[in-house]
Design a protein around this motif. Structure first.
Motif, short mmCIF file in Angstrom:
data_model
loop_
_atom_site.label_atom_id
_atom_site.label_comp_id
_atom_site.label_asym_id
_atom_site.label_seq_id
_atom_site.Cartn_x
_atom_site.Cartn_y
_atom_site.Cartn_z
N ARG A 78 0.83 -1.20 0.00
CA ARG A 78 0.00 0.00 0.00
C ARG A 78 0.87 1.26 0.00
N ILE A 79 1.90 1.27 0.84
CA ILE A 79 2.77 2.45 0.92
C ILE A 79 3.46 2.70 -0.41
N ILE A 80 3.93 1.65 -1.06
CA ILE A 80 4.64 1.83 -2.33
C ILE A 80 3.68 2.34 -3.42
N VAL A 81 2.44 1.85 -3.43
CA VAL A 81 1.45 2.37 -4.39
C VAL A 81 1.20 3.85 -4.14
N TRP A 82 1.04 4.24 -2.89
CA TRP A 82 0.87 5.67 -2.58
C TRP A 82 2.05 6.48 -3.11
N ALA A 83 3.25 5.94 -2.91
CA ALA A 83 4.44 6.65 -3.41
C ALA A 83 4.40 6.80 -4.93
N GLY A 84 3.92 5.76 -5.62
CA GLY A 84 3.81 5.84 -7.07
C GLY A 84 2.82 6.89 -7.52
N VAL A 85 1.67 6.96 -6.84
CA VAL A 85 0.66 7.97 -7.19
C VAL A 85 1.21 9.37 -6.94
N ALA A 86 1.88 9.56 -5.81
CA ALA A 86 2.45 10.88 -5.50
C ALA A 86 3.50 11.28 -6.53
N THR A 87 4.27 10.32 -7.01
CA THR A 87 5.28 10.60 -8.04
C THR A 87 4.61 11.00 -9.35
N ALA A 88 3.54 10.33 -9.71
CA ALA A 88 2.84 10.66 -10.96
C ALA A 88 2.29 12.07 -10.94
N LEU A 89 1.83 12.52 -9.78
CA LEU A 89 1.21 13.84 -9.71
C LEU A 89 2.22 14.97 -9.85
N ILE A 90 3.51 14.68 -9.66
CA ILE A 90 4.53 15.72 -9.83
C ILE A 90 4.57 16.19 -11.28
N ALA A 91 4.40 15.28 -12.23
CA ALA A 91 4.58 15.59 -13.65
C ALA A 91 3.67 16.72 -14.14
N PRO A 92 2.36 16.72 -13.83
CA PRO A 92 1.53 17.84 -14.31
C PRO A 92 1.61 19.08 -13.43
N TRP A 176 20.40 7.18 -18.39
CA TRP A 176 19.54 6.52 -19.37
C TRP A 176 18.16 7.17 -19.47
N LEU A 177 17.43 7.22 -18.36
CA LEU A 177 16.05 7.69 -18.44
C LEU A 177 15.96 9.15 -18.89
N ILE A 178 16.64 10.04 -18.18
CA ILE A 178 16.50 11.47 -18.50
C ILE A 178 16.98 11.79 -19.92
N PRO A 179 18.18 11.32 -20.35
CA PRO A 179 18.57 11.63 -21.73
C PRO A 179 17.65 10.99 -22.77
N LEU A 180 17.09 9.82 -22.45
CA LEU A 180 16.30 9.11 -23.45
C LEU A 180 14.87 9.63 -23.57
N ILE A 181 14.20 9.89 -22.44
CA ILE A 181 12.78 10.22 -22.50
C ILE A 181 12.41 11.50 -21.76
N GLY A 182 13.36 12.17 -21.12
CA GLY A 182 13.08 13.44 -20.48
C GLY A 182 12.54 13.28 -19.06
N THR A 183 12.40 14.40 -18.36
CA THR A 183 12.08 14.34 -16.94
C THR A 183 10.64 13.92 -16.67
N SER A 184 9.68 14.50 -17.37
CA SER A 184 8.28 14.20 -17.04
C SER A 184 7.93 12.76 -17.38
N ILE A 185 8.35 12.27 -18.54
CA ILE A 185 8.10 10.87 -18.89
C ILE A 185 8.85 9.94 -17.94
N SER A 186 10.06 10.35 -17.51
CA SER A 186 10.79 9.54 -16.54
C SER A 186 10.02 9.43 -15.23
N LEU A 187 9.48 10.56 -14.75
CA LEU A 187 8.70 10.53 -13.52
C LEU A 187 7.49 9.60 -13.66
N LEU A 188 6.79 9.70 -14.76
CA LEU A 188 5.61 8.86 -14.95
C LEU A 188 6.00 7.39 -15.10
N THR A 189 7.12 7.12 -15.73
CA THR A 189 7.60 5.73 -15.84
C THR A 189 7.91 5.16 -14.47
N ILE A 190 8.62 5.95 -13.65
CA ILE A 190 8.95 5.51 -12.29
C ILE A 190 7.67 5.32 -11.49
#
Length: 538
Positions: A78-92, A176-190
Motif C-alpha cells: 500500500r505504501i509503495i502504491v501511494w508513493a507511485g501515485v504521488a510521483t505521478a502527480l509531480i509531472a503535471p 539513461w532515463l533522463i537523456p532518453l525520454i526526459g524528466t516528465s516521462i521519466s517521472l511517470l515511468t517511475i
C-alpha cells in the motif's frame, strides 16, 4: 498470500524501492533547472531536503511498523502504491509552478521566486517520505520470521540491497532515463513501476487501477509534448524544446528588421540567448550578415586588435570553449576564410546536434562540412589540458548566471589557457553583467586574469550588457589607441562595423583586495547568488 511467501519478496522490494527513491532525487534538479539553474546551492537544497524527507520517512515508518499492522505484508504494498501515485502527480503540477518561478525571477519578485522554490522542493516530499517508510516495515517483517542469532545478518543484507538499488536508480535515471525520454516521462515511468511493485508486494490487485492515472498523464504528455517555457527574449516564438542530460534546450525564432528571421538558442531558465543565427547569414555565408548587432559573439574576432599592428591574415587559429550553436566560430571562419582553423568545445552533445539541425553549423562531421572546423563534445578545461598546439584566440563563452562552472574561472585555468596561446594571442572571455549592470562577477574574473596575464583589457558590448575580458601575454600598452589604429587599417567590412561601435578600457585593478579565484576557493556561485538576491530585494 501467506506471510512466508510475501517475505520472500522483501529483498526485491527494498532494492526497487531504493532505486525509485534515488531516481526521483536525480530527476528533481533536472526538473528545477529551467527556473532555478543547476548551481551548487540548488543541488544542496535538493540533497538536503531529500535527507530530511528520508529522516521523516524512517521515523514515520518505524511508528507505523510498531502499530497493529506492523507485520502485515500488504501494508508495504500500500505504501509503495501511494508513493507511485504521488510521483505521478509531480509531472503535471511541476511545469506551471516552475514557469511561474522563472517569471518571478524575471520580474525581480523575490518572494514569489523563493516561494516557488520551496513549493517545488515540497513536491518531492510525499514519494520520498513514503519510500523511506518502506525500510522500517521490511525490517519488522524480516525480524518477525528470523531467528534471533540471524537478525543482524538479515538486516545488514536488506540494507545492502536497498543501497545497491539506490546506486542503480542513480545511474539509470541520470545516464539513461533522463537523456532518453526526459524528466516528465521519466517521472511517470517511475510512478508506473512503483505502482506495479506495490501491487506485486501487497495483497490487493485492485490497486493496479492507479495505473490508469499514469496512463492518462502519459497520454496527455505525449500528445501535448514537453512543457515549453516562454522564451526569454522579445518577440520570440519557441519552435522546439529538447531535454538533454545537461540542459533544457529551446530553439526559438524572431523576426529582425535587417537580417530576416533569426534562430536563437535558449537554455534552462531561458533568460539569456546563447546563440543567434541570422537567416541571411546562413544563406550567404557573409560575415556582415552574421553579425548580431553588438551581441557578445561579435567581439571574439576583434579582441586581438587591442594589441598593436594586428592584421587579419596573421590570425588563423581559434579555440572556443562553450561554443553552443556556433555563432562566434561561424563569424570567425567567415572573416578569416575556410582555411582558418577552429576547435569548438561544447559539453552537451544535444546542443551540438541542435546546432547542426537548426543553426546551419557546417563542421567537419557534417556532409560537405569544413574539415578545419572541428567540434569536440567535452568539458572545456579537460579538453584544453589535453591539447599541445597553440591558438591566436581562445574564446570562453561558458558563463551564465546563475550557473557558472567554477573550474573555468580560476587562476589555474587561466594559466593553462595562457600556455595554449601564441605570443601575440588573446584569451577572450564573455563576462555577463548582473541585473542593473552589477559588475562584481566581471571584476572578480578580471582580477583573477590579472594574476596570470601581462595585460587585461575590457571591451563593452553595445548590446546585451556584457564585458568582454581580454587577457594577453604581450603588453597591450595603449589598448584604445592600438584599437583605433587597427581600425583605420582594417579592410574587412564586418570587423569595421563591430569595431566602430566598440568602447573599452584597461583593467588596472587586481592587487587592491578584490576577489581572486583559485581551484581551492572559487565562490562564484555565492557571489552570483548575492548579486541576484541583492538586486531583487532592493
Amino acid at each position: 498470500m501467506s506471510a512466508g511467501a510475501s517475505l520472500g519478496k522483501l529483498p526485491y522490494v527494498v532494492t526497487l524501492a531504493g532505486a525509485g527513491t534515488l531516481a526521483i532525487e536525480m530527476i528533481a534538479p533536472r526538473l528545477l533547472a529551467p527556473a532555478f539553474g543547476t548551481s551548487q546551492p540548488i543541488w544542496a537544497a535538493v540533497i538536503g531536503m531529500t535527507l530530511l524527507y528520508l529522516a521523516i520517512g524512517y521515523h514515520l515508518g518505524g511508528r507505523w511498523a510498531d502499530g497493529p499492522r506492523g507485520t502485515d505484508p500488504d501494508m508495504v504494498g500500500r505504501i509503495i502504491v501511494w508513493a507511485g501515485v504521488a510521483t505521478a502527480l509531480i509531472a503535471p503540477v511541476a511545469p506551471p509552478l516552475i514557469s511561474g518561478a522563472r517569471l518571478a525571477l524575471q520580474a525581480l519578485e523575490v518572494g514569489s521566486f523563493v516561494g516557488a522554490l520551496i513549493i517545488a522542493l515540497i513536491l518531492f516530499a510525499a514519494p520520498i517520505i513514503l519510500l523511506a517508510a518502506v525500510s522500517p516495515f521490511v525490517s519488522t517483517l524480516a525480524v518477525s520470521v528470523t531467528a534471533p542469532e540471524r537478525v543482524g545478518r538479515v538486516l545488514g543484507r536488506l540494507s545492502m540491497y536497498a543501497t545497491m538499488g539506490s546506486l542503480a536508480g542513480t545511474f539509470i535515471a541520470a545516464l539513461w532515463l533522463i537523456p532518453l525520454i526526459g524528466t516528465s516521462i521519466s517521472l511517470l515511468t517511475i510512478a508506473g513501476l512503483l505502482i506495479v511493485l506495490g501491487v506485486w508486494a501487497g495483497t490487493q490487485p485492485r490497486r493496479a487501477l492507479w495505473l490508469l492515472l499514469v496512463a492518462v498523464l502519459m497520454g496527455w504528455r505525449l500528445i501535448n509534448g514537453p512543457a515549453a517555457l516562454a522564451a526569454g527574449c522579445q518577440q520570440c516564438t519557441v519552435q522546439k524544446t529538447i531535454e538533454s542530460a545537461n540542459n533544457t534546450i529551446q530553439v526559438a525564432t524572431r523576426p529582425h528588421p535587417i537580417h530576416g528571421m533569426q534562430t536563437l538558442l535558449l537554455l534552462n531558465e531561458g533568460m539569456a540567448v546563447h546563440s543567434v543565427a541570422n537567416a541571411d547569414g546562413m544563406r550567404s555565408g557573409n560575415a556582415v550578415d552574421m553579425l548580431t548587432d553588438g551581441g557578445p559573439w561579435d567581439y571574439f574576432a576583434i579582441a586581438p586588435y587591442v594589441l598593436p599592428r594586428q592584421q587579419v591574415q596573421s590570425i588563423r587559429k581559434m579555440a572556443m570553449i562553450g561554443s553552443a550553436a556556433g555563432t562566434g566560430t561561424a563569424q570567425f571562419l567567415a572573416i578569416h576564410g575556410p582555411d582558418a582553423e577552429v576547435d569548438a568545445v561544447e559539453i552537451d552533445p544535444a546542443i551540438v546536434a541542435v546546432a547542426r539541425q537548426s543553426f546551419g553549423m557546417n563542421d567537419s562531421q557534417t556532409p560537405n562540412g569544413n574539415p578545419n572546423y572541428r567540434v569536440h563534445v567535452a568539458d572545456g578545461r579537460t579538453w584544453l589540458a589535453a591539447q599541445s598546439g597553440t591558438y591566436d584566440i581562445i574564446g570562453v563563452d561558458a558563463y551564465h548566471q546563475p550557473y557558472i562552472p567554477f573550474h573555468l574561472t580560476t587562476v589555474e585555468f587561466f594559466q593553462m589557457a595562457k600556455q595554449r596561446l601564441n605570443a601575440n594571442g588573446a584569451l577572450v572571455l564573455n563576462a555577463g553583467l548582473g541585473a542593473n549592470g552589477d559588475i562584481r562577477l566581471a571584476q572578480a574574473l578580471a582580477t583573477t586574469m590579472r594574476r596570470v596575464f601581462t595585460s587585461v583589457f575590457v571591451l563593452e558590448t553595445s548590446s546585451y550588457g556584457n564585458w568582454m575580458l581580454i587577457g594577453t601575454i604581450a603588453p597591450i600598452g595603449e589598448g584604445a589607441a592600438n584599437f583605433a589604429e587597427n581600425y583605420q587599417s582594417m579592410e574587412d567590412p564586418a570587423m569595421r562595423i563591430v569595431m566602430e561601435k566598440t568602447q573599452g578600457f584597461p583593467f588596472l585593478q587586481g592587487d587592491d583586495g578584490s576577489m581572486v579565484l583559485y581551484d581551492d576557493h572559487a565562490p562564484v556561485e555565492q557571489l552570483v547568488d548575492e548579486m541576484i538576491f541583492g538586486t531583487i530585494t532592493q
